[in-house]
Design a protein around this motif. Structure first.
Motif, PDB file in Angstrom:
ATOM      1  N   ASP A  31       0.832  -1.212   0.000  1.00  0.00           N
ATOM      2  CA  ASP A  31       0.000   0.000   0.000  1.00  0.00           C
ATOM      3  C   ASP A  31       0.864   1.259   0.000  1.00  0.00           C
ATOM      4  O   ASP A  31       0.585   2.219  -0.731  1.00  0.00           O
ATOM      5  CB  ASP A  31      -0.938   0.011   1.212  1.00  0.00           C
ATOM      6  N   THR A  32       1.912   1.234   0.797  1.00  0.00           N
ATOM      7  CA  THR A  32       2.815   2.380   0.866  1.00  0.00           C
ATOM      8  C   THR A  32       3.537   2.581  -0.462  1.00  0.00           C
ATOM      9  O   THR A  32       3.681   3.718  -0.936  1.00  0.00           O
ATOM     10  CB  THR A  32       3.832   2.190   2.006  1.00  0.00           C
ATOM     11  N   GLU A  92       1.160   4.097  -2.892  1.00  0.00           N
ATOM     12  CA  GLU A  92       0.949   5.509  -2.556  1.00  0.00           C
ATOM     13  C   GLU A  92       2.139   6.354  -3.014  1.00  0.00           C
ATOM     14  O   GLU A  92       1.966   7.436  -3.591  1.00  0.00           O
ATOM     15  CB  GLU A  92       0.755   5.649  -1.042  1.00  0.00           C
ATOM     16  N   HIS A  97       2.088   6.700  -6.790  1.00  0.00           N
ATOM     17  CA  HIS A  97       1.098   7.708  -7.185  1.00  0.00           C
ATOM     18  C   HIS A  97       1.649   9.119  -6.941  1.00  0.00           C
ATOM     19  O   HIS A  97       1.498  10.012  -7.782  1.00  0.00           O
ATOM     20  CB  HIS A  97      -0.202   7.495  -6.400  1.00  0.00           C
ATOM     21  N   SER A  98       2.290   9.304  -5.818  1.00  0.00           N
ATOM     22  CA  SER A  98       2.870  10.604  -5.488  1.00  0.00           C
ATOM     23  C   SER A  98       3.978  10.974  -6.475  1.00  0.00           C
ATOM     24  O   SER A  98       4.103  12.136  -6.874  1.00  0.00           O
ATOM     25  CB  SER A  98       3.410  10.578  -4.064  1.00  0.00           C
ATOM     26  N   TYR A 123       7.173   8.061   3.681  1.00  0.00           N
ATOM     27  CA  TYR A 123       6.160   7.099   3.240  1.00  0.00           C
ATOM     28  C   TYR A 123       6.292   5.738   3.934  1.00  0.00           C
ATOM     29  O   TYR A 123       5.322   5.195   4.440  1.00  0.00           O
ATOM     30  CB  TYR A 123       6.244   6.903   1.716  1.00  0.00           C
TER      31      TYR A 123
END
Length: 185
Positions: free
Chosen positions: A96-97, A100, A103-104, A118
């Motif tokens: 998940d990290t 994320e 995406h960032s 993160y």
């Protein structure tokens, strides 16, 4: 004349069943547990003293040693289940990290990103663990160039998920379907 003969005088065929059970035990056709179970059925609960003597003969003073082995095996299986569950949780958190962060990175392509913001230490440790000897270099590369390394890490985390799910299923199958001794009576 032994206790069995005195007590039963072959009523209900007890002596014959008893002798047949002893014969099977001595010929190694029965394990101690199976013989004990058969004797319990033959003698009924009213003759607990005979059952207790037979138990002492088969298992010694401490009773059935297999019970301790079963308990140890159960604890070992629970430890395995716990370890797999923890690894599944850590894997999910790291994945998940990573998603994320990916995406960032897509949102802010030119910006330098600190992965420590993160990833937790546990997630980084898990990534290091699944890469084994290469773990430290992967973390270093992740810090230097996350864009190139993150897709590889995500693939590795997905493949690790399949391995863990299979292992989890195998453990639960063993737990739910333990080997059972056959019945003799």
């Amino acid at each position: 004349m032994n206790k069995v003969q005195k007590r039963f005088a072959n009523e209900r065929g007890v002596i014959l069943e008893y002798l047949e059970t002893i014969r099977k035990l001595t010929q190694a056709k029965l394990c101690n547990k199976e013989a004990y179970d058969a004797i319990m059925i033959i003698f009924d609960k009213e003759n607990q003293d005979l059952i207790d003597e037979f138990k002492f003969l088969l298992f010694g003073r401490n009773g059935n040693k297999n019970e301790k082995k079963k308990e140890d095996k159960k604890n070992s299986m629970e430890d395995e289940m716990f370890e797999v569950d923890m690894n599944l949780t850590r894997r999910k958190t790291a994945e998940d990290t990573a998603k994320e962060l990916m995406h960032s990175l897509q949102q802010h392509e030119d910006q330098q990103i600190n992965i420590n913001i993160y990833f937790s230490a546990v997630s980084l440790g898990y990534i290091r663990k699944i890469y084994k000897e290469e773990g430290s270099s992967i973390i270093t590369r992740l810090r230097d160039d996350p864009t190139s390394v993150l897709p590889k890490i995500l693939k590795k985390l997905e493949s690790e998920e399949k391995v863990l799910i299979k292992k989890w299923g195998d453990i639960h199958e063993k737990k739910n379907n333990p080997c059972k001794l056959g019945s003799i009576v």
